[in-house]
Structures are given as C-alpha cells and as structure tokens.
Scaffold this active site. Structure first.
Site, PDB file in Angstrom:
ATOM      1  N   TRP A 105       0.838  -1.206   0.000  1.00 25.46           N
ATOM      2  CA  TRP A 105       0.000   0.000   0.000  1.00 25.46           C
ATOM      3  C   TRP A 105       0.869   1.250   0.000  1.00 25.46           C
ATOM      4  O   TRP A 105       0.560   2.226  -0.680  1.00 25.46           O
ATOM      5  CB  TRP A 105      -0.948  -0.011   1.196  1.00 25.46           C
ATOM      6  CG  TRP A 105      -1.900  -1.168   1.162  1.00 25.46           C
ATOM      7  CD1 TRP A 105      -2.004  -2.169   2.074  1.00 25.46           C
ATOM      8  CD2 TRP A 105      -2.892  -1.462   0.154  1.00 25.46           C
ATOM      9  NE1 TRP A 105      -2.984  -3.052   1.702  1.00 25.46           N
ATOM     10  CE2 TRP A 105      -3.539  -2.643   0.524  1.00 25.46           C
ATOM     11  CE3 TRP A 105      -3.273  -0.827  -1.038  1.00 25.46           C
ATOM     12  CZ2 TRP A 105      -4.561  -3.221  -0.239  1.00 25.46           C
ATOM     13  CZ3 TRP A 105      -4.293  -1.394  -1.791  1.00 25.46           C
ATOM     14  CH2 TRP A 105      -4.919  -2.577  -1.396  1.00 25.46           C
ATOM     15  N   ASP A 175      -1.434   6.669   6.348  1.00 25.33           N
ATOM     16  CA  ASP A 175      -2.520   5.783   5.921  1.00 25.33           C
ATOM     17  C   ASP A 175      -2.792   4.863   7.113  1.00 25.33           C
ATOM     18  O   ASP A 175      -2.013   3.964   7.403  1.00 25.33           O
ATOM     19  CB  ASP A 175      -2.068   4.989   4.690  1.00 25.33           C
ATOM     20  CG  ASP A 175      -3.088   3.913   4.284  1.00 25.33           C
ATOM     21  OD1 ASP A 175      -4.129   3.779   4.957  1.00 25.33           O
ATOM     22  OD2 ASP A 175      -2.814   3.218   3.291  1.00 25.33           O
ATOM     23  N   LYS A 199     -12.435  -1.815   7.790  1.00 27.27           N
ATOM     24  CA  LYS A 199     -11.747  -2.754   8.677  1.00 27.27           C
ATOM     25  C   LYS A 199     -12.163  -2.503  10.131  1.00 27.27           C
ATOM     26  O   LYS A 199     -12.773  -3.350  10.760  1.00 27.27           O
ATOM     27  CB  LYS A 199     -10.248  -2.627   8.497  1.00 27.27           C
ATOM     28  CG  LYS A 199      -9.850  -2.936   7.037  1.00 27.27           C
ATOM     29  CD  LYS A 199      -8.485  -2.476   6.703  1.00 27.27           C
ATOM     30  CE  LYS A 199      -8.234  -2.419   5.209  1.00 27.27           C
ATOM     31  NZ  LYS A 199      -8.433  -3.679   4.510  1.00 27.27           N
TER      32      LYS A 199
HETATM   33  C1  LIG Z   1      -3.273  -0.033   4.656  1.00 25.15           C
HETATM   34  C2  LIG Z   1      -4.201   0.016   3.483  1.00 25.15           C
HETATM   35  N1  LIG Z   1      -4.172   1.069   2.663  1.00 25.15           N
HETATM   36  C3  LIG Z   1      -4.984   1.153   1.587  1.00 25.15           C
HETATM   37  C4  LIG Z   1      -5.872   0.142   1.287  1.00 25.15           C
HETATM   38  C5  LIG Z   1      -6.752   0.278   0.089  1.00 25.15           C
HETATM   39  O1  LIG Z   1      -7.997   0.652   0.529  1.00 25.15           O
HETATM   40  P1  LIG Z   1      -9.246   0.850  -0.417  1.00 25.15           P
HETATM   41  O2  LIG Z   1      -9.636  -0.493  -0.914  1.00 25.15           O
HETATM   42  O3  LIG Z   1     -10.238   1.481   0.515  1.00 25.15           O
HETATM   43  O4  LIG Z   1      -8.857   1.766  -1.513  1.00 25.15           O
HETATM   44  C6  LIG Z   1      -5.948  -0.971   2.118  1.00 25.15           C
HETATM   45  C7  LIG Z   1      -6.919  -2.042   1.817  1.00 25.15           C
HETATM   46  O5  LIG Z   1      -6.875  -3.145   2.323  1.00 25.15           O
HETATM   47  C8  LIG Z   1      -5.084  -1.041   3.231  1.00 25.15           C
HETATM   48  O6  LIG Z   1      -5.111  -2.105   4.048  1.00 25.15           O
END
Ligand SMILES: Cc1ncc(COP(=O)(O)O)c(C=O)c1O
Length: 363
Positions: A105, A175, A199
């Site tokens: 991510w 994030d 989550k």
């Molecule tokens: C730490 C983290 N950042 C970003 C995301 C991406 O999130 P989204 O699907 O809401 O775009 C996730 C998804 O699992 C994640 O765990």
C-alpha cells in the site's frame, strides 16, 4: 436474525462488525431512528441524516481526541483515492515527499505521489519481504521533503508501527486504514490521516480523512472539484451525495466502541487477541510467524506453516470448524488472521484452540 450461524470471520476487510451493530443496522433498514425513512432511503439533505453525520463526526473527534482546529471528512473512493489526493493537495508541483515503504500500500501511495512531484522511499523493506518497520535511526528524511508518508499498519504483511516515526520535523501523513481506532494514534502529531472504513470502522465505501490547518490550507487553485479537500471541507462532507448508509453504520460502530471502554478498551482487546495467536505461533516450530517481533501487528497476524503443504488443509479444516477469511494475501501466502475491533475475543480463543488441536494432529 441468523446471528447464531455466523462464522468466526477473520477476513481482512470488509471485516466482521459487532453483531450488536449489525442487528441495529438491520432494524434501521425500514425506519431509521424513528424518522419514518428507511436507512437506505433517506435524503442526505434531511434533518434526520444531518443528525447522523453530526453524531459520527462528533464520535470520531472524541475517540481520537482530534484537535478542534482539525477537519474531519467522510469521503468516497477508498484509501486508494487518497494515495493521489493527498499528494495532489499537499505537494507542490515537482516538490519532494518521502515515504516509508513498509508494504504494497505504501508503494502504491508513493507511485501516485510521483504523478505530482518527487516522491522517494526513505526506507524500503521489499527485499526483506516486508517483515519489519524501520526504527528512527534506520532512515533519513530529506531536508526539502514537504512531508513524510507512512502506513501505520501493513494489512498484507502484518507489521505495524508501535512508535511515532521520526519525520525530521516535517508534517506526517499516515494511511491508518487498518488500525484507526484500534491502536494509539496521536492525531496532533500528524497533518493528514486517512483510512478506509471497512476494517475497524464500518462497511466499505466511506473514507475518513483528518486534516490539520496546514493540510487544509495546502490546496492549489484549479484542482478538480472532487479531488480538492476544500470542496468537502466547505460543505461538511456533503458537497455531493455521501455514503449515507456507510456513515450511519460507522456512527453505530463508534458508539459501540464508546460503550465498550473507548479507544483504550479497543486497544486492550486487540493486544489480548493478537497475544493469544502470537503465543501459539511462538510455542513451536510448527508455525512460522512472518513479522519480526518488534514490528508485529495487533490487527493482522500473518504466518506460514513449516510444512507449507499443510496450509490448504489448515484453511479448509478451519472453515469446516466455522472459521473463515484466514487465507493470507497472495503476495505473502500462508495464513492471516485479521483481528480488528469488531472481531470478538471468543473468535480468537476459538482459533487458538483450533490451532492447538491442528498442531497435535499434524505436528
Ligand atoms: C493499509 C491500506 N491502505 C490502503 C488500502 C486500500 O484501501 P481501499 O480499498 O479502501 O482503496 C488498504 C486495503 O486493504 C489497506 O489495508
């Protein structure tokens, strides 16, 4: 309500919600808060929904002790939109921003920032299989960096920052998708926090963004309307139709957290739950925990079996015993147990005893 036939859900997101909340939501579908309007049928411009969003914002602020001069937004587009939107709003054209690349991510966030300016990895653990997060002495942030971005909890690999990373005095952007309201987070030490709700906070489709006065003032002229934080700040997250249903559920989840010991209560439960699984993993060579000890996540516990050929057997026997969502992300393989706020301690106790029993049969 079918609650008795629910499995123990260890999915990484969308993830299990407290049954109490799911039941409240079900009851609100035909008639939300005695307004006469069904939960999915109520106008975002109605007083009944205004009450909901005000309540959700208030709870978010109280639970995380958000400073009064910070903004809280409920947006759409997921954390993935924030990868770009943060850089678009915060970074000068061609400006520098540094990233702690502790997982996929973070890597994606860095790639999006590079569309705007000069994003660079101050630290990158990919060659080590993303087993750890850096300590403060392990990297340096460039003097001309406009901010430092990190991912507080690495959902796929099961690592987590257990400290506030040093940013060389630069604004911090985090994030916090997979540990917001489930781990310590000093909002006042950050300038921008974003998190998908699916989550720890509720269903998919809502993204929480918290901005300091600095972050709120960084926008440039002429940004695309929906990607400009000012658009959403000026309209209280209702420039366009928000995810009304998602915000309602988020409010109920936060109310449940408040009723169950607040943030401290959630953290204590998450420590206890993850401790139960890490104790099992550390108990014998049958299991191979992925994350290094000092970087272990309370939210997502990841491991392999010494005999990787047994992993599919583990997953299928777990499912037969009423435990689902345990398959590790394809980039790591193996097993992952996600233990977010909504995951009850009893589910984790059931998993730990299943592991002991599985080991006794196959070890
Ligand atoms: C730490 C983290 N950042 C970003 C995301 C991406 O999130 P989204 O699907 O809401 O775009 C996730 C998804 O699992 C994640 O765990």
């Amino acid at each position: 309500m079918g609650g008795e036939s629910r499995i123990h859900n260890f999915g990484a997101g969308p993830a299990v919600l407290p049954l109490e909340v799911v039941t409240e939501v079900a009851e609100s579908l035909p008639n939300m808060n005695d307004s006469g309007f069904g939960l999915m049928e109520v106008s975002h411009r109605s007083p009944a929904f205004q009450e909901v969003i005000d309540s959700a914002m208030g709870r978010m602020r109280r639970l995380l002790s958000v400073p009064d001069d910070y903004e809280v937004l409920f947006l759409q587009g997921g954390a993935s939109t924030q990868f770009y939107m943060t850089a678009l709003n915060l970074l000068s054209n061609g400006g520098a921003a540094d990233f702690l690349v502790t997982g996929i991510w973070a890597k994606k966030a860095l790639a999006e920032a590079n569309r705007i300016g000069d994003g660079a990895a101050a630290w990158d653990d990919s060659s080590n299989g993303f087993k750890s997060v850096p300590g403060d002495g392990d990297y340096s942030v460039r003097d001309d960096a406009e901010y430092l971005h990190y991912t507080s909890n690495n959902t796929l690999f099961g690592t987590q920052f257990n400290h506030l990373p040093d940013s060389n005095g630069k604004p911090r952007v985090v994030d916090a998708s997979s540990d917001i309201c489930g781990a310590h987070l000093d909002v006042s030490k950050h300038d921008l926090i974003y998190a998908g709700a699916q989550k720890n906070l509720g269903p998919s489709g809502v993204t929480v963004v918290i901005l300091s006065p600095w972050a709120a003032s960084r926008g440039k002229e002429g940004l695309p309307t929906m990607l400009d934080y000012q658009t959403h700040i000026s309209k209280g997250s209702m420039f366009n139709t928000p995810n009304t249903y998602g915000i309602f559920v988020l409010d109920k989840v936060l109310s449940w957290v408040e009723r169950n010991g607040g943030l401290d209560g959630a953290i204590r439960r998450n420590q206890k739950k993850s401790g139960l699984i890490y104790d099992m993993l550390d108990g014998s060579d049958f299991w191979r925990p992925h994350a290094e000890v000092g970087s272990r996540s309370m939210m997502n516990v990841t491991w392999r079996l010494a005999d990787e050929g047994l992993e599919d057997v583990f997953l299928s026997e777990a499912m037969d015993s009423g435990m689902g969502g345990l398959k590790g992300h394809r980039s790591v393989g193996g097993i992952r147990a996600s233990l977010y706020n909504g995951c009850p301690v009893e589910s984790v106790e059931a998993l730990a005893s299943f592991m002991a029993e599985f080991e006794s049969r196959h070890g």
